[in-house]
Structures are given as C-alpha cells and as structure tokens.
Design a protein around this motif. Structure first.
Motif, PDB file in Angstrom:
ATOM      1  N   TRP A 192      49.114  38.620  46.323  1.00 56.65           N
ATOM      2  CA  TRP A 192      49.206  39.678  45.434  1.00 56.65           C
ATOM      3  C   TRP A 192      48.456  40.496  45.058  1.00 56.65           C
ATOM      4  O   TRP A 192      47.445  39.720  44.354  1.00 56.65           O
ATOM      5  CB  TRP A 192      50.355  38.944  43.998  1.00 56.65           C
ATOM      6  CG  TRP A 192      51.824  39.080  44.590  1.00 56.65           C
ATOM      7  CD1 TRP A 192      52.592  38.437  45.527  1.00 56.65           C
ATOM      8  CD2 TRP A 192      52.749  39.244  42.958  1.00 56.65           C
ATOM      9  NE1 TRP A 192      54.098  38.564  45.728  1.00 56.65           N
ATOM     10  CE2 TRP A 192      53.981  39.182  43.958  1.00 56.65           C
ATOM     11  CE3 TRP A 192      53.289  39.612  42.213  1.00 56.65           C
ATOM     12  CZ2 TRP A 192      55.436  39.275  43.284  1.00 56.65           C
ATOM     13  CZ3 TRP A 192      53.779  39.662  41.162  1.00 56.65           C
ATOM     14  CH2 TRP A 192      55.240  39.330  42.424  1.00 56.65           C
ATOM     15  N   PRO A 193      48.300  41.552  44.887  1.00 55.46           N
ATOM     16  CA  PRO A 193      47.759  42.513  44.260  1.00 55.46           C
ATOM     17  C   PRO A 193      46.744  41.619  41.908  1.00 55.46           C
ATOM     18  O   PRO A 193      47.542  41.128  41.842  1.00 55.46           O
ATOM     19  CB  PRO A 193      47.746  44.258  43.707  1.00 55.46           C
ATOM     20  CG  PRO A 193      49.349  44.146  43.063  1.00 55.46           C
ATOM     21  CD  PRO A 193      49.108  42.599  44.575  1.00 55.46           C
ATOM     22  N   LEU A 194      45.967  41.830  42.366  1.00 56.79           N
ATOM     23  CA  LEU A 194      45.250  41.654  41.195  1.00 56.79           C
ATOM     24  C   LEU A 194      45.174  42.388  39.815  1.00 56.79           C
ATOM     25  O   LEU A 194      44.770  42.434  38.827  1.00 56.79           O
ATOM     26  CB  LEU A 194      43.624  41.299  41.051  1.00 56.79           C
ATOM     27  CG  LEU A 194      44.104  39.998  42.321  1.00 56.79           C
ATOM     28  CD1 LEU A 194      42.132  39.194  42.174  1.00 56.79           C
ATOM     29  CD2 LEU A 194      45.191  38.729  41.858  1.00 56.79           C
ATOM     30  N   CYS A 195      45.664  43.832  40.321  1.00 55.78           N
ATOM     31  CA  CYS A 195      45.089  45.284  38.626  1.00 55.78           C
ATOM     32  C   CYS A 195      44.076  45.611  39.178  1.00 55.78           C
ATOM     33  O   CYS A 195      43.508  45.499  38.367  1.00 55.78           O
ATOM     34  CB  CYS A 195      45.540  45.120  38.017  1.00 55.78           C
ATOM     35  SG  CYS A 195      47.569  44.785  38.204  1.00 55.78           S
ATOM     36  N   MET A 196      43.423  44.836  40.413  1.00 52.81           N
ATOM     37  CA  MET A 196      41.867  45.256  40.284  1.00 52.81           C
ATOM     38  C   MET A 196      41.893  46.252  41.896  1.00 52.81           C
ATOM     39  O   MET A 196      42.692  46.028  42.743  1.00 52.81           O
ATOM     40  CB  MET A 196      41.282  44.539  41.017  1.00 52.81           C
ATOM     41  CG  MET A 196      40.862  43.292  39.429  1.00 52.81           C
ATOM     42  SD  MET A 196      39.846  41.956  38.998  1.00 52.81           S
ATOM     43  CE  MET A 196      39.876  41.488  38.331  1.00 52.81           C
ATOM     44  N   SER A 241      43.945  44.989  48.716  1.00 45.86           N
ATOM     45  CA  SER A 241      44.566  46.793  47.769  1.00 45.86           C
ATOM     46  C   SER A 241      43.822  47.569  47.317  1.00 45.86           C
ATOM     47  O   SER A 241      42.698  46.383  45.950  1.00 45.86           O
ATOM     48  CB  SER A 241      46.238  46.317  47.537  1.00 45.86           C
ATOM     49  OG  SER A 241      46.531  45.588  46.381  1.00 45.86           O
ATOM     50  N   ASN A 242      44.493  48.604  47.161  1.00 44.23           N
ATOM     51  CA  ASN A 242      43.571  49.332  45.686  1.00 44.23           C
ATOM     52  C   ASN A 242      44.721  49.775  44.786  1.00 44.23           C
ATOM     53  O   ASN A 242      44.757  51.036  44.372  1.00 44.23           O
ATOM     54  CB  ASN A 242      43.125  50.166  45.703  1.00 44.23           C
ATOM     55  CG  ASN A 242      41.491  50.303  46.873  1.00 44.23           C
ATOM     56  OD1 ASN A 242      40.883  49.348  46.923  1.00 44.23           O
ATOM     57  ND2 ASN A 242      41.789  51.685  47.733  1.00 44.23           N
ATOM     58  N   SER A 243      45.224  48.336  43.772  1.00 47.35           N
ATOM     59  CA  SER A 243      46.319  48.135  42.963  1.00 47.35           C
ATOM     60  C   SER A 243      45.725  49.165  42.231  1.00 47.35           C
ATOM     61  O   SER A 243      46.951  49.908  40.900  1.00 47.35           O
ATOM     62  CB  SER A 243      46.911  47.417  42.104  1.00 47.35           C
ATOM     63  OG  SER A 243      45.896  46.259  42.364  1.00 47.35           O
ATOM     64  N   ALA A 244      44.280  48.635  41.218  1.00 49.05           N
ATOM     65  CA  ALA A 244      44.036  49.723  39.981  1.00 49.05           C
ATOM     66  C   ALA A 244      44.244  51.601  39.840  1.00 49.05           C
ATOM     67  O   ALA A 244      44.696  51.366  38.976  1.00 49.05           O
ATOM     68  CB  ALA A 244      43.057  48.951  39.761  1.00 49.05           C
ATOM     69  N   THR A 245      43.574  51.829  40.935  1.00 47.97           N
ATOM     70  CA  THR A 245      44.039  52.738  41.128  1.00 47.97           C
ATOM     71  C   THR A 245      45.315  53.262  41.711  1.00 47.97           C
ATOM     72  O   THR A 245      45.705  54.481  41.313  1.00 47.97           O
ATOM     73  CB  THR A 245      42.983  53.572  43.135  1.00 47.97           C
ATOM     74  OG1 THR A 245      41.971  52.893  43.049  1.00 47.97           O
ATOM     75  CG2 THR A 245      43.020  54.957  43.200  1.00 47.97           C
TER      76      THR A 245
END
Length: 430
Positions: A255-259, A264-268
C-alpha cells in the motif's frame, strides 16, 4: 437495530454462553480427561493463532483487543465439544443437528464480540443492506466557474426545490501527474450542490480510509452519508463535497504511504491530481486552500498528517483520527525502507510528518488529533504528532475520546469535529 449495544448483541452473547454450557454438559460422558484435553487444545490453537497472526504473517497489529483471544479460545472449545455430537456413530439426527446449531451459535457469539470491539457493522442494516453509491453517473456542472465566491451560510439561499438529502457517487479520479493507479473513489455531494441552481463552489473534505479497508467503510461503519445529510439539514443544505479516494493503489500488496516512493506517487496524486480534478470537474474548492481539508482514521489518519505536513499550501486543515507517528509496515522499518525508498532513511525522513514538522514552521495550519482513551498503541503516537505540530507553530488540538482503536472513536472523531472543520472551510461563521 444495533449490533454493538442493546438487546440483539446481548441476546447473541447469552445464547453463545448457553450453547457452550450445553455442549459441555452434553459431552460429560466423554469424561473430564477428554474435556481437559479439549481445553488444552483450544489454548494451544489460540496461541498458534497469536503467533501466526502477529509474529509471522502480521494479519493485524498490536491494537487488537487481547480479550478477543479469550473469546476465540472459547469458540474453538465449543467447536471441539460439538464434534462428538456430530460425528459419533449412532447419535440421533436431532442430537447431531443440536450439536451443529450450538457450534454455530458459539462462533456467532465470537463474531459478535469482534464486531462490538471494532463497531465495523453498527446495525443490522449495515451488515445485510449496506449503503452503496448511486448507480447514476456523477452529476457534473455544465460549465464550472472558478470565479464563484466560496459558498457559506451568509451568501447562500437555497432554492425551493433543493433536494432534502445529498448523495454518494462512484467516480474514477485519474492521476495524470502522479501516474498513481487507483480504484474508483466515492464522492458525496450535499443537497446544496444538487440544487438547481446549486452552490457550486463548496469546500472539499478529503477522507482517507484505514488498512485494511476501502472508501465504502466511511459509508458502512462511519455513517458518513447520514452524518453529512444531518449537518446539511441544519445549515440550509450546505456541507462539504466529500471525496473518499482509494488508497490501496488498486489492490497493490504494498500500500502507498501517502508519500512519493518507488511503489507509487500517492502524495502527488492526493495533493495535485485529486484537487485539480475536483476543481475542474466539480467546480468545488476553487477559492483557495482555505476551502480544503483532509482527514482519516488509523492508516488514513497517518496519511492526513503526512499531507498536512508536506502540502500545507493544499491542506492547511487536517483531522488525524488515531493515526501513527510515522508510516509503518508489519515487517518493520528496515523492510519499509527497502520496499519504498531503496533503503534510504533520509528519503523517508524528508517526507515523514513528524520530521517535516521539526524542520519547518506551520503558522497557517490547524488540525485536530483524536486518540482513543483505551488505545494503548496509537494514543501515545498521536501525542507525538501533536507535540511536533504544536512546536512547529500549527494551531492543533489533542482530543481523547472513549474507546480503543475502533469505529467508536473513528466515527465520533469526525462527527464531533465536523462543525470545527466546516468553520475552517468557511461554511460556518467563526
């Protein structure tokens, strides 16, 4: 009818106790030695479950109420005691049926205790007829305008034919900048948005689910639709547009880390792609960052703090409900660094919320950090986030609510702070 308090769960638990007692009485012919063997086997199997779940496969974390292991042992004991009633040759049919029913009742009682601990299904309806999004396409305005003033109680007059309730829709939100892969998000549109003409430029609240979990948990366990409709009914149909994105990275095992990481670029995605889509397609949140807030529970609370610390110009308002003091994976911090940052600790620290709060000032950021009074794991971590944000100049509050790491706290954490959020977002007057 409630599944976490009142008559029904009490009846199920009493039935479970009676079923286990009957199984023990019906097994008396086997002798005490056989009964004690069943007790020992139940304890051993429960201990094995603990080792596999928390030491080997990490199915759940240390916040699991330890009392549930006792109930699990009793359920395993009940199933063992039922086996002779079912499998012994010459046993009458009604006796076999009674053994099967008694075992099922004991297991049902175990499920009831787990549900009481987490409040995942608060009512019968949430279990058997859970709320779901509308099947219709998301109603988008024909020509969203970015120059509309931010909607508030002071400048909004509801039209006579405004719907009495808002609705939830399923919507794919693309990630052209981040390249983030996402399952469909859920979007709540309040009555004022659905009115004709509508209060198009409403503020936006981004809510992030837990792990394991999905956006629908906000509807099923969090009662979000009812919560927002109730708020709208008190405020001329006004409420935030609520966007509940998918944070599973389309089912990625990591899972993404909101980073922004090698996974993945979940923060962006959350800080650029999602806001851009909402502003362009819904015409909401276009008056500036004062119209944007982010919140979440558990994993989602950690994400909310991450976004507030890394993107204060996007999310100056945040609600961290029972989040961690930094993102984690079950196999430990070293594995997290290898999976997400090619082993680089500095890359992790550059985005971690507590470290970001220590490195910069946040005079325009406000947040509420909610912890459960009985949450021995996440409550101290929430205080760490609070201390770091406060030292960075953010206007933060630390709230302690009754309960542990469960929906008893997660739902109340949003419901009790909704007025504060909406004041920050401009719907209500300060």
């Amino acid at each position: 009818m409630s599944l976490i308090a009142g008559v029904l769960p009490a009846a199920v638990l009493i039935a479970g106790v009676l079923a286990l007692a009957w199984l023990g009485f019906a097994s008396r012919k086997l002798g005490w030695s056989r009964f004690l063997v069943s007790v020992v086997v139940s304890c051993l199997l429960t201990g094995l479950l603990y080792l596999l779940a928390e030491m080997v496969f990490h199915w759940w974390n240390a916040s699991l109420p330890r009392l549930l292991y006792l109930f699990c042992a009793l359920a395993i004991l009940g199933v063992q005691l039922a086996l002779p009633q079912v499998t012994t040759s010459g046993t009458r049919v009604h006796r076999r049926a009674a053994g099967v029913v008694a075992a099922l009742v004991v297991v049902l009682a175990l499920a009831c205790t787990v549900n009481i601990a987490y409040a995942q299904y608060p009512t019968l309806a949430s279990l058997f007829s859970p709320p779901s999004p509308e099947d219709d396409p998301l109603p988008l305005p024909s020509a969203p305008r970015s120059d509309l003033p931010a909607a508030s109680e002071q400048n909004w007059t509801p039209p006579p034919d405004m719907p009495s309730q808002g609705k939830v829709y399923r919507q794919q939100i693309p990630g052209p900048v981040s390249g983030y892969a996402s399952n469909p998000a859920l979007v709540y549109l309040p009555p004022a948005y659905l009115a004709d003409p509508g209060a198009v430029n409403l503020p936006v609240l981004v809510l992030i689910h837990g792990q394991p979990g999905a956006p629908a948990d906000w509807l099923i366990s969090g009662g979000l639709t009812e919560m927002m409709n109730s708020f709208a009914a008190r405020h001329q149909g006004l409420a935030p547009v609520v966007v509940m994105p998918d944070l599973s990275n389309a089912g990625n095992s990591n899972w993404p880390l909101c980073m922004d990481t090698t996974v993945s670029n979940s923060a962006t995605y959350l800080a650029k792609d999602l806001p851009a889509w909402v502003q362009q397609e819904l015409g909401a949140g276009t008056a500036g960052p004062q119209q944007w807030a982010v919140g979440g529970y558990s994993f989602g609370g950690t994400c909310a703090a991450q976004l507030a610390a890394n993107y204060p110009q996007v999310y100056p308002t945040f609600l961290d409900i029972a989040g961690e003091n930094e993102p984690t994976v079950a196999s430990g911090h070293e594995d997290l660094l290898e999976i997400y940052f090619d082993g680089n600790e500095d890359s992790f620290r550059e985005q971690n919320a507590v470290d970001r709060f220590k490195a910069a000032r946040y005079p325009d950021t406000a947040g509420i950090i909610v912890v459960g009074r009985d949450d021995k794991v996440y409550a101290p971590e929430g205080r760490t986030v609070y201390d770091a944000a406060r030292a960075a100049g953010a206007d933060v509050q630390l709230q302690q609510l009754p309960g542990g790491h469960s929906w008893q706290v997660w739902k109340a954490g949003l419901q009790q702070n909704l007025d504060w959020v909406c004041t920050r977002l401009g719907i209500l007057e300060p």
